[in-house]
Design a protein around this motif. Structure first.
Motif, PDB file in Angstrom:
ATOM      1  N   ASP A  97       0.853  -1.272  -0.216  1.00  0.00           N
ATOM      2  CA  ASP A  97      -0.114   0.035  -0.070  1.00  0.00           C
ATOM      3  C   ASP A  97       0.781   1.203   0.008  1.00  0.00           C
ATOM      4  OD1 ASP A  97      -1.579   2.086   1.453  1.00  0.00           O
ATOM      5  OD2 ASP A  97      -3.148   0.623   1.007  1.00  0.00           O
ATOM      6  N   GLU A  98       0.488   2.433  -0.546  1.00  0.00           N
ATOM      7  CA  GLU A  98       1.143   3.503  -0.630  1.00  0.00           C
ATOM      8  C   GLU A  98       1.468   3.936   0.706  1.00  0.00           C
ATOM      9  OE1 GLU A  98       2.756   5.226  -3.191  1.00  0.00           O
ATOM     10  OE2 GLU A  98       2.199   3.635  -4.534  1.00  0.00           O
ATOM     11  N   ARG A  99       0.658   4.202   1.533  1.00  0.00           N
ATOM     12  CA  ARG A  99       0.962   4.469   3.006  1.00  0.00           C
ATOM     13  C   ARG A  99       2.288   3.891   3.694  1.00  0.00           C
ATOM     14  NH1 ARG A  99      -4.675   3.061   5.418  1.00  0.00           N
ATOM     15  NH2 ARG A  99      -4.397   1.162   4.112  1.00  0.00           N
ATOM     16  N   LEU A 100       2.546   2.469   3.242  1.00  0.00           N
ATOM     17  CA  LEU A 100       3.666   1.924   3.803  1.00  0.00           C
ATOM     18  C   LEU A 100       4.907   2.481   3.076  1.00  0.00           C
ATOM     19  CD1 LEU A 100       3.155  -1.871   4.184  1.00  0.00           C
ATOM     20  CD2 LEU A 100       3.592   0.019   5.954  1.00  0.00           C
TER      21      LEU A 100
ATOM     22  N   LYS B  87       5.499   5.769   4.832  1.00  0.00           N
ATOM     23  CA  LYS B  87       6.195   5.588   6.142  1.00  0.00           C
ATOM     24  C   LYS B  87       7.547   5.164   5.982  1.00  0.00           C
ATOM     25  CE  LYS B  87       2.031   3.979   8.467  1.00  0.00           C
ATOM     26  NZ  LYS B  87       1.377   2.680   9.294  1.00  0.00           N
TER      27      LYS B  87
ATOM     28  N   GLY C 180       6.249   0.554   8.791  1.00  0.00           N
ATOM     29  CA  GLY C 180       6.497   0.693   7.141  1.00  0.00           C
ATOM     30  C   GLY C 180       7.903   0.352   6.878  1.00  0.00           C
TER      31      GLY C 180
ATOM     32  N   ARG D  44      -4.471  -2.865  10.957  1.00  0.00           N
ATOM     33  CA  ARG D  44      -4.437  -1.824   9.796  1.00  0.00           C
ATOM     34  C   ARG D  44      -2.818  -2.105   9.335  1.00  0.00           C
ATOM     35  NH1 ARG D  44      -7.369   1.217  13.962  1.00  0.00           N
ATOM     36  NH2 ARG D  44      -5.334   1.913  14.945  1.00  0.00           N
TER      37      ARG D  44
ATOM     38  N   GLU E  89      -2.932  -4.855   6.850  1.00  0.00           N
ATOM     39  CA  GLU E  89      -3.615  -4.494   5.732  1.00  0.00           C
ATOM     40  C   GLU E  89      -3.105  -3.604   4.653  1.00  0.00           C
ATOM     41  OE1 GLU E  89      -8.227  -4.351   7.673  1.00  0.00           O
ATOM     42  OE2 GLU E  89      -7.239  -2.666   7.526  1.00  0.00           O
ATOM     43  N   GLN E  90      -2.008  -2.960   4.981  1.00  0.00           N
ATOM     44  CA  GLN E  90      -1.087  -1.994   4.088  1.00  0.00           C
ATOM     45  C   GLN E  90      -0.239  -3.045   3.473  1.00  0.00           C
ATOM     46  OE1 GLN E  90       0.358   1.397   6.228  1.00  0.00           O
ATOM     47  NE2 GLN E  90      -1.306   1.281   7.747  1.00  0.00           N
TER      48      GLN E  90
ATOM     49  N   ASN F 278      -1.389  -5.211   1.762  1.00  0.00           N
ATOM     50  CA  ASN F 278      -2.067  -5.616   0.487  1.00  0.00           C
ATOM     51  C   ASN F 278      -2.307  -7.306   0.785  1.00  0.00           C
ATOM     52  OD1 ASN F 278      -2.622  -3.137  -0.362  1.00  0.00           O
ATOM     53  ND2 ASN F 278      -0.879  -3.584  -2.063  1.00  0.00           N
TER      54      ASN F 278
END
Length: 389
Positions: free
Chosen positions: A183-186, A189, A322, A356, A359-360, A362
């Motif tokens: 996920d882009e959020r990781l 981070k 992340g 959460r 989930e990041q 994927n």
């Protein structure tokens, strides 16, 4: 029907062989190692006996055929921790599709626990660590079980719920192929943490494995212990854990995060050895060991299993989760990494922070287990496992 306490070698054999007969036509079931099951009930091998007791039974029909089995446990370290009532447990439940037989087994465990002042029972659980034999499989019957994880028939759920068990918490197993994006959020981070030179992330080379027990204990206790019902990990337990893992450890699966050279996070995985043990038919005898060595040498196992993940509280929310995952991903996508699939050790639905994070990467939920609780006094209010974090 007759309930029999397992004491003799004959009944011990029946306890082990019942699931072999029950699951003989189930393509995804993998027979556990006999020695692993027996170790749970061995006072010399299971340290939980130092502060607890357990017993096991088989159930036979009028023809003398074994049609069920169960074990009951009392662990003095956990009976009151986080509970409104003294709580024991049952586990290793197997039964033919007969509700009357199942209820006889449940009643037997309940009576034994009540005689010891217990007022509720969780199940199916283990007489020992939560990472083994814990929870009833309720989703994911089309996947093979990971090492020392429960696989059972769908009708067991009906038995537990008809008896009055309620879901105390769900256990979620996340899985994904090694290849593929996060996920882009990781990535965000990881990029944030990379700007701080005080942080470093690396796998633990074999030359430093003597430091592994202390590193695991320190991070685990700061990240997880004293939260809800999770007990502290002692130095002796950490050394025992590493001793058990050592024959199969792969240095490229043992990752730590450091802040100013102090370990503050871990991301520990192992080769998923059930992918090898499924060839030995429960017996790690001479032939079984030869098969294990052959498959290990040939690197036929393409699945890795996430064992532990955690960040100490003072470094949570800073992107460390992340960063350590991204460091692992870069190495795993490089040429020569042998694993193609990844599943994580279960995460309780009481841990939304960890969910959460996963989930990041994927990774969807590929298996769901349930830890059930039965209150003996049903007039008392039932409470789910409290949210941690």
């Amino acid at each position: 029907m007759k309930i029999i306490e397992v004491i003799s070698k004959e009944h011990q054999h029946e306890f082990l062989m019942l699931p072999v007969r029950l699951y003989k036509n189930e393509p995804y079931w993998i027979r556990p190692l006999d020695k692993d099951v027996e170790a749970v009930f061995d006072r010399e091998k299971n340290k939980t006996f130092q502060h607890g007791e357990c017993v096991r039974w088989i159930l036979q029909n009028d023809k003398g055929e074994t049609i069920g089995r169960i074990a009951a446990f009392v662990n003095q370290k956990t009976i009151n921790k986080g509970n409104d009532q003294p709580t024991g447990g049952l586990g290793f439940f197997e039964c033919v599709q007969d509700q009357q037989a199942a209820f006889i087994l449940f009643d037997t465990a309940k009576k034994w626990l009540q005689e010891r002042g217990i007022e509720a029972m969780d199940g199916p659980i283990n007489f020992g660590n939560r990472d083994r034999w814990w929870g009833l499989l309720i989703e994911g019957y089309d996947r093979e079980p990971n090492y020392q994880c429960n696989y059972n028939f769908p009708y067991y759920k009906e038995f537990f719920e008809a008896y009055g068990f309620q879901v105390y918490f769900y256990q979620l197993t996340f899985g994904r192929p090694i290849e593929g994006p996060l996920d882009e959020r990781l990535y965000e981070k990881a990029s944030l943490v990379e700007q701080n030179p005080d942080y470093a992330f690396s796998y633990l080379p074999k030359s430093q494995w003597d430091t592994l027990p202390t590193k695991i204990k320190d991070v685990y206790n700061r990240a997880w212990a004293k939260r809800g019902e999770i007990p502290e990990l002692t130095e002796a337990q950490a050394r025992h854990l590493v001793k058990q893992m050592k024959p199969i450890m792969d240095e490229k699966l043992l990752w730590f995060g450091y802040y100013k050279d102090e370990p503050i996070a871990f991301f520990l995985s192992l080769p998923e050895v059930n992918q090898i043990f499924k060839h030995v038919k429960g017996k790690l005898d001479v032939l079984g060991k030869l098969k294990f060595v052959w498959h290990s040498f040939r690197k036929t196992n393409k699945k890795a299993f996430g064992l532990l993940f955690g960040v100490v509280p003072e470094h949570q929310g800073k992107g460390v989760d992340g960063a350590i995952i991204e460091a692992f991903r870069k190495m795993a996508h490089a040429k020569g990494f042998v694993y193609e699939h990844y599943e994580m050790n279960w995460i309780g639905d009481f841990n939304p922070k960890m969910i959460r994070v996963v989930e990041q990467i994927n990774a969807p939920v590929v298996k769901r287990h349930a830890t059930y609780r039965k209150l003996f006094d049903e007039s008392k209010p039932f409470k789910r496992m409290p949210i941690v974090g």
